[in-house]
Design a protein around this motif. Structure first.
Motif, PDB file in Angstrom:
ATOM      1  N   TRP A 302       0.773  -1.027  -0.212  1.00 39.68           N
ATOM      2  CA  TRP A 302      -0.028  -0.091   0.040  1.00 39.68           C
ATOM      3  C   TRP A 302       0.902   1.194  -0.096  1.00 39.68           C
ATOM      4  O   TRP A 302       1.711   1.562   0.801  1.00 39.68           O
ATOM      5  N   VAL A 303       0.798   2.017  -1.088  1.00 41.87           N
ATOM      6  CA  VAL A 303       1.627   3.072  -1.149  1.00 41.87           C
ATOM      7  C   VAL A 303       0.932   4.490  -0.648  1.00 41.87           C
ATOM      8  O   VAL A 303       1.728   5.283   0.230  1.00 41.87           O
ATOM      9  N   LYS A 304      -0.390   4.663  -1.137  1.00 37.11           N
ATOM     10  CA  LYS A 304      -0.897   6.000  -0.525  1.00 37.11           C
ATOM     11  C   LYS A 304      -2.428   5.968  -0.469  1.00 37.11           C
ATOM     12  O   LYS A 304      -2.747   5.084  -1.584  1.00 37.11           O
ATOM     13  N   ASP A 305      -3.070   6.691   0.442  1.00 37.74           N
ATOM     14  CA  ASP A 305      -4.548   6.698  -0.012  1.00 37.74           C
ATOM     15  C   ASP A 305      -4.862   7.371  -1.042  1.00 37.74           C
ATOM     16  O   ASP A 305      -4.203   8.296  -1.594  1.00 37.74           O
ATOM     17  N   ALA A 306      -6.117   7.182  -1.572  1.00 40.40           N
ATOM     18  CA  ALA A 306      -6.607   7.802  -2.645  1.00 40.40           C
ATOM     19  C   ALA A 306      -7.401   8.946  -2.361  1.00 40.40           C
ATOM     20  O   ALA A 306      -8.029   9.015  -1.360  1.00 40.40           O
ATOM     21  N   ASN A 307      -7.349  10.060  -2.849  1.00 39.43           N
ATOM     22  CA  ASN A 307      -8.179  11.268  -2.884  1.00 39.43           C
ATOM     23  C   ASN A 307      -9.540  10.953  -3.281  1.00 39.43           C
ATOM     24  O   ASN A 307      -9.833  10.055  -4.127  1.00 39.43           O
ATOM     25  N   ASP A 308     -10.667  11.399  -2.324  1.00 38.71           N
ATOM     26  CA  ASP A 308     -11.913  10.982  -2.748  1.00 38.71           C
ATOM     27  C   ASP A 308     -12.393  11.817  -3.980  1.00 38.71           C
ATOM     28  O   ASP A 308     -13.718  11.881  -4.348  1.00 38.71           O
ATOM     29  N   GLU A 309     -11.663  12.928  -4.369  1.00 35.69           N
ATOM     30  CA  GLU A 309     -12.108  13.648  -5.621  1.00 35.69           C
ATOM     31  C   GLU A 309     -12.368  12.953  -6.827  1.00 35.69           C
ATOM     32  O   GLU A 309     -11.537  12.061  -7.175  1.00 35.69           O
TER      33      GLU A 309
END
Length: 309
Positions: A302-309
């Motif tokens: 897991w590299v990073k969370d995704a933006n909800d945009e």
């Protein structure tokens, strides 16, 4: 041999290549070395072959020594080129220099698949090694001509060769251009593959099929999908609800609502645990895991969370 200084040409004695031009006495290797640091790999190799001829490709020891000299400033490229010499790539390509481009194209594809399988090298590495030399030889823009023409008779498809001779009778409901030596054909709702001699090398038993690309094709039967190698062997079994093309070396599959990824050796590199996943792009895949959106790398980290945009 040809001097890059005065453009003089001569034939060196058997099994030898003169170090100095017999016309202007210029040092051949020194001239090549002088501009090596500012020239691209293909230009350096091209200049080397122009000076010493393609016969140099058949002398592994001398070729390796020249590469070590010319690419002393670029250790990464030097290692890759020396690996290609150890794997006999330049010698094999030199043997193809007198063949027509269709035959050459087929042999190069076969060589790439064989190296990836037998030498346990990544496809991208093999392709780069081959490309370095084919570009230097002036073959970089070569593609095989389509050597066969579809023959349509009473609504059914077959193929004839460049001489107009039928290689297979017109019996298929549909047929696609040859890709990597095989044509995808369809008869009575079932897909299979024929070779350039018209033989059905992979039986017509599939309800879905794609063309071969880099030695791999997606096939489906009874609503399940998997992957075949060029010999028709199921490298990834037909048990998945969905299967996608390979992107950046990995193919996305879905089983029982969970997504994962296979590599080109048929190994499940990223286990099926994601509720959603997209194909890899620039080393990352957008996934959903336990309701959380984010990006994973090719190792499944897991590299990073995704933006909800």
């Amino acid at each position: 041999m040809k001097c890059t200084n005065c453009q003089g040409e001569w034939t060196a004695p058997a099994n030898k290549s003169l170090s100095k031009c017999p016309f202007c006495q210029a040092d051949m290797l020194q001239m090549l070395n002088e501009k090596a640091e500012v020239l691209s790999t293909d230009v350096i190799l091209g200049n080397m072959l122009q000076a010493y001829g393609t016969v140099l490709l058949q002398n592994q020891q001398r070729l390796a020594a020249m590469i070590s000299d010319l690419f002393a400033h670029d250790h990464k490229t030097k290692r890759l080129l020396l690996l290609s010499v150890r794997e006999n790539i330049p010698t094999q390509l030199a043997a193809l220099s007198t063949t027509d481009k269709n035959e050459r194209y087929t042999h190069i594809l076969d060589m790439q698949h064989r190296l990836a399988d037998e030498a346990f090298l990544k496809e991208e590495i093999v392709q780069q090694m081959v490309k370095n030399w084919t570009t230097a030889l002036g073959w970089e823009h070569e593609d095989a001509d389509e050597p066969f023409e579809k023959d349509l008779h009473e609504g059914l498809n077959g193929f004839k060769n460049a001489n107009g001779e039928m290689i297979t009778q017109s019996k298929y409901n549909d047929a696609w251009p040859f890709s990597e030596g095989l044509s995808r054909v369809k008869l009575n709702g079932k897909f299979g593959y024929i070779n350039q001699q018209g033989n059905e090398t992979i039986p017509l038993i599939y309800t879905n099929a794609s063309d071969f690309s880099e030695g791999i094709a997606i096939v489906g039967r009874n609503g399940k999908f998997g992957y075949l190698d060029i010999q028709g062997k199921e490298m990834i079994p037909l048990k998945y609800d969905m299967a996608s093309d390979f992107k950046e070396g990995l193919a996305r599959v879905r089983l029982n609502g969970k997504y994962g990824f296979f590599d080109k050796k048929g190994k499940l590199g990223i286990i099926l645990k994601y509720e959603y996943a997209e194909d890899f792009n620039k080393g990352l895949s957008l996934v959903v895991f336990n309701g959380k959106r984010g990006y994973i790398d090719k190792r499944g980290n897991w590299v990073k969370d995704a933006n909800d945009e």
